[in-house]
Motif scaffolding. Structure first.
Motif, mmCIF file in Angstrom:
data_model
loop_
_atom_site.group_PDB
_atom_site.id
_atom_site.type_symbol
_atom_site.label_atom_id
_atom_site.label_comp_id
_atom_site.label_asym_id
_atom_site.label_seq_id
_atom_site.Cartn_x
_atom_site.Cartn_y
_atom_site.Cartn_z
ATOM 1 N N GLN A 66 -23.703 4.742 10.938
ATOM 2 C CA GLN A 66 -23.980 3.315 11.068
ATOM 3 C C GLN A 66 -24.135 2.922 12.535
ATOM 4 O OE1 GLN A 66 -21.196 0.874 8.780
ATOM 5 N NE2 GLN A 66 -20.874 2.577 7.390
ATOM 6 N N GLU A 70 -27.523 1.540 14.432
ATOM 7 C CA GLU A 70 -27.472 0.303 15.208
ATOM 8 C C GLU A 70 -28.033 0.513 16.611
ATOM 9 O OE1 GLU A 70 -24.081 -2.792 16.909
ATOM 10 O OE2 GLU A 70 -23.667 -1.625 15.094
ATOM 11 N N ASP A 95 -30.867 3.999 1.154
ATOM 12 C CA ASP A 95 -30.410 4.603 2.402
ATOM 13 C C ASP A 95 -31.548 5.321 3.114
ATOM 14 O OD1 ASP A 95 -27.873 3.677 2.240
ATOM 15 O OD2 ASP A 95 -26.944 5.547 1.625
#
Length: 531
Positions: A66, A70, A95
């Motif tokens: 994650q 980002e 995903d």
């Protein structure tokens, strides 16, 4: 933003864990060495390594992934080095789409030992997406085999869960794969007592009385017996133990299968109770604690008592402080206990292990409104004071310029370290250590810069926040008593309050005065810009 910097992403797969168990060496270390060598071969400037130590099915279960997505989305990296594209996403189509779009829209390369993928190249994009698709297909095949193996083990009577129920501990089977259960004598005695007292009762004040699940929980707490996960017993724990056929010598599997649903546009997981024939129930290899007859008798009694009546779907909020007040001792949210006849409604903490003293709800409500009035007076004074003199923001602006210059200087040092490793002046270890030191300094300077910008923004927005927060309190105090119901009051309170912490040490009755000897600590929702 950096445009020529690369990072490395390392993650173990399930196959890697199995290989390590057979002595093939630590996976992340081998992959790290291989990818650093690849970076040196292609003259790629690597400044960060992301290491994932969990093997999750979804991106939501992989926190490092994650963070990588980002950072990729923010355009921090020219490319990401990874052993194979399958390491990036093995989840469902959502995903895979998230990963593919993140790399495509940020124009970030994916560098593997076999190929470099450009997500904005039509053929590379198709090849990348096909790799993710095949990875997902392989994962589902492995997972299907794994689940079939678990089901087969359960039908053989083996214990396949990770945590043994109270009264047992896991034991490796001799000369066979898998686990069974072994009795923990002192805990097994407690289990027998629970079933016995629930079905046959015990002597209380010279009479034989059968204990319900709440009475059993209280009895165990009074005896000082600790449960598995908490220092105290709850009725839900007792109910689940009576329902668990493991105590009668059986293995149950599939009783609470994980189901995925989309709620408010977001995928969520649920584990509903499964009553149908898909639930496996087989004779276990372990020793039973109670007989099958006693187990059936206890469950029949539990069914007849209707322990869990359905909750009304149209249930409305009746407590204006619902979800706002927290107990100072245990931290749980406090609830309302409706009064009967001439008794008032109370605010109470329902945790069985907590001895927090309750107070009539209307007194807590009145005290809270008094606190809000004090807030209003305070912020009005602060507002008047701050409007007299303007805040000088030049020192902060100068500090921002200096910090930005420091960051640029550190970035040049990082580029120099890359040149030194390419010239073999630095070893790989020295390069990574130096890169880490420089990155730490950059991170610290970046954090400082963010704080400076936040402070500048705080000062700039003071007037805006003041113009919103003060009127909200004023309006709440004006209309609160005339609001139509508790739900409307609750909604307005949550617009100005983060939470309230309640504390009361001594019990008392209304005519002693101690009924009002409680403390409230209120945390406003928007005060930071007014401090």
């Amino acid at each position: 933003m950096p445009t020529n910097e690369y990072c490395i992403y390392l993650r173990k797969s399930r196959a890697d864990f199995e290989a390590e168990s057979h002595g093939e060496g630590e996976t992340l270390s081998r992959h790290r060495t291989a990818l650093i060598a690849l970076a040196n071969k292609q003259n790629l400037s690597v400044t960060k390594i992301y290491e994932e130590v969990v093997s999750g099915d979804t991106v939501a279960a992989r926190p490092v992934m994650q963070q990588l997505l980002e950072d990729v989305s923010a355009g921090l990296w020219k490319g990401v080095l990874v052993m194979e594209v399958e390491r990036l996403a093995r989840g469902d189509t959502m995903d895979q789409g998230l990963v593919a779009q993140t790399f495509k829209y940020s124009n970030t390369l994916i560098v593997t030992p076999l190929k470099t993928y450009n997500p904005n190249d039509e053929f590379d994009e198709e090849y990348f997406e096909f790799g993710l698709f095949m990875s997902r297909r392989e994962y589902k095949t492995i997972n299907r085999r794994l689940q079939r193996g678990r089901e087969a083990s359960a039908r053989e009577g083996k214990f396949i869960a990770s945590i043994a129920p109270y009264g047992y501990k896991r034991k490796k089977l001799d000369n066979d794969k898998g686990y069974t259960l072994e009795l923990v004598p002192e805990q097994a005695d407690v289990v027998r007592m629970i079933f016995d007292f629930y079905t046959n009762g015990t002597e209380i004040n010279g009479q034989i009385r059968r204990l319900g699940i709440q009475a059993l929980a209280s009895h165990l707490n009074n005896l000082g017996i600790k449960s598995y996960r908490n220092d105290y017993w709850q009725k839900e724990t007792i109910r689940d133990m009576i329902r668990n056929p493991t105590y009668a010598g059986y293995i149950r599997w599939g009783y609470r299968k994980v189901q995925k649903k989309v709620v408010n546009g977001k995928p969520t997981t649920m584990r509903p109770i499964n009553y149908n024939e898909e639930c496996i129930l087989a004779e276990g290899l372990h020793e039973a604690i109670v007989s099958k007859e006693l187990f059936d008798k206890a469950n029949a009694m539990l069914d007849s008592e209707n322990i869990n009546p359905p909750v009304r779907l149209n249930k409305q909020i009746k407590n204006p402080l619902c979800g706002i007040v927290h107990c100072a001792k245990c931290g749980r949210k406090m609830t309302m206990r409706a009064g009967r006849e001439n008794h008032p409604t109370y605010l109470v903490c329902h945790a069985r292990s907590c001895d927090m003293v309750s107070t009539p709800l209307h007194l807590v409500e009145e005290r809270l409104l008094s606190i809000l009035r004090q807030w209003l007076d305070y912020y009005k004074i602060r507002s008047a004071e701050s409007s007299v003199s303007a805040v000088d923001t030049k020192p902060i602006e100068n500090a921002i310029k200096q910090t930005e210059a420091d960051i640029e200087r550190l970035k040049k040092q990082r580029l120099k370290a890359h040149a030194l490793v390419e010239q073999e002046v630095y070893t790989v270890e020295m390069f990574l250590e130096r890169s880490k030191d420089i990155n730490d300094e950059i991170d610290a300077a970046t954090a400082k810069l963010e704080n400076l910008h936040s402070e500048l923004s705080r000062l700039s927005e003071r007037e805006t926040m003041r113009s919103e927060f003060i009127p909200k309190i004023e309006h709440l105090l004006e209309v609160y008593d005339s609001l139509p119901n508790a739900e409307a009051k609750n909604k307005m309170l949550k617009e100005v309050l983060q939470k309230i912490v309640y504390n009361k040490e001594k019990a008392g009755v209304a005519n002693t005065g101690s009924v009002e000897s409680f403390e409230l600590t209120a945390y406003p929702l928007l005060p930071e810009t007014l401090d």
